[in-house]
Design an enzyme around this catalytic site. Structure first.
Site, short mmCIF file in Angstrom:
data_model
loop_
_atom_site.label_atom_id
_atom_site.label_comp_id
_atom_site.label_asym_id
_atom_site.label_seq_id
_atom_site.Cartn_x
_atom_site.Cartn_y
_atom_site.Cartn_z
CG ASN A 36 147.83 126.33 21.71
OD1 ASN A 36 148.53 125.43 21.23
ND2 ASN A 36 148.01 126.80 22.93
CG HIS B 284 146.01 120.84 31.08
ND1 HIS B 284 145.22 121.79 31.69
CD2 HIS B 284 146.87 120.39 32.03
CE1 HIS B 284 145.57 121.89 32.97
NE2 HIS B 284 146.58 121.07 33.20
N GLY C 252 145.63 133.39 22.00
CA GLY C 252 145.25 132.67 20.78
C GLY C 252 146.42 132.13 19.97
CE LYS D 297 133.24 132.49 32.10
NZ LYS D 297 132.85 132.67 33.48
CB ILE D 298 134.30 124.94 33.70
CG1 ILE D 298 135.76 125.04 34.18
CG2 ILE D 298 133.77 123.51 33.81
CD1 ILE D 298 135.98 124.64 35.61
CG LEU D 299 132.54 124.41 27.58
CD1 LEU D 299 133.15 123.63 26.43
CD2 LEU D 299 131.59 125.50 27.06
CG ASN E 262 141.58 121.65 26.99
OD1 ASN E 262 141.71 122.77 26.48
ND2 ASN E 262 141.93 121.41 28.24
C1 GRF Z 1 148.02 127.39 26.69
O1 GRF Z 1 149.13 127.19 27.51
C2 GRF Z 1 147.05 126.25 26.83
O2 GRF Z 1 147.66 125.02 27.08
C3 GRF Z 1 146.27 126.67 28.04
O3 GRF Z 1 146.13 128.07 27.91
C4 GRF Z 1 147.20 128.59 27.12
C5 GRF Z 1 146.61 129.33 25.97
O4 GRF Z 1 147.55 130.01 25.21
N1 GRF Z 1 145.03 125.93 28.15
P1 GRF Z 1 147.15 130.66 23.81
O5 GRF Z 1 145.95 131.56 24.06
O6 GRF Z 1 146.82 129.56 22.86
O7 GRF Z 1 148.35 131.44 23.38
#
Ligand code: GRF
Length: 191
Positions: free
Chosen positions: A22, A113, A20, A95-97, A111
């Site tokens: 991000n 990535h 978490g 999870k893929i929605l 999203n």
């Molecule tokens: C990040 O690298 C994001 O790009 C990817 O999963 C990771 C999640 O990290 N989809 P966090 O849970 O936000 O620390």
């Protein structure tokens, strides 16, 4: 894209599965004066997700749906409606929605990535970039469509790959940039 709700702050749900970090950066962004978003709901498919702690710390409503039950997406849609959510930010959501779910929120799911899309869709992006001897990798914020990691790109940041990098060291450097570009991308599309 039809995300705007006039001059009102946009009620946002963040979907997570893990650490978490991000989510934390998005919460920080939501607390800024004149931020275009408020975070009103955190959804995790993993009851052990460390990121759920931020729900307690920042007093944000949280819900866990393990997706073991086929009605879970319906329940999520109900929660989103109940909380008047108008934007979904996926942040490490594993999870893929379903197509149906994505269509219900078309143009309103974003999203982040950890690669320079369209390169390295899916998992294990850092190892794949290193093993291909790429000079750069990076991260991408994009709209979510039913096709995995293929929606319109909003913002990208390049990160140099050093000779002695491994997946972990590269991930760490890219993650730092993720925390910057996710809020920046939201600002771009919401202002
Ligand atoms: C990040 O690298 C994001 O790009 C990817 O999963 C990771 C999640 O990290 N989809 P966090 O849970 O936000 O620390």
């Amino acid at each position: 894209m039809a995300i705007s709700t006039g001059s009102k702050v946009i009620k946002t749900a963040v979907f997570i599965s893990g650490t978490g970090s991000n989510l934390k950066s998005l919460i920080k962004f939501s607390k800024l004066k004149k931020s275009p978003i408020s975070i009103n709901l955190i959804i995790s498919n993993n009851p052990k997700s460390k990121g759920l702690e931020y729900a307690n710390i920042f007093k944000i409503k949280k819900k866990v749906f393990t997706f073991k039950n086929i009605t879970d997406e319906k329940k999520i849609l109900f929660e989103l409606k109940k909380n008047k959510i108008n934007l979904i930010c996926l942040a490490g959501f594993m999870k893929i929605l379903s197509k149906e779910f994505i269509k219900r929120f078309q143009g309103k799911i974003i999203n982040i990535h950890p690669s320079l899309l369209p390169k390295y869709k899916g998992l294990d992006t850092h190892n794949r970039a290193i093993n291909n001897n790429d000079k750069y990798s990076g991260c991408t914020v994009h709209y979510v469509t039913p096709k995995l990691d293929s929606g319109k790109i909003i913002l990208q940041k390049k990160v140099k790959i050093f000779k002695n990098d491994n997946a972990k060291s590269l991930q760490k450097r890219i993650l730092k940039q993720e925390h910057k570009i996710y809020p920046k991308a939201l600002k771009m599309i919401l202002n």
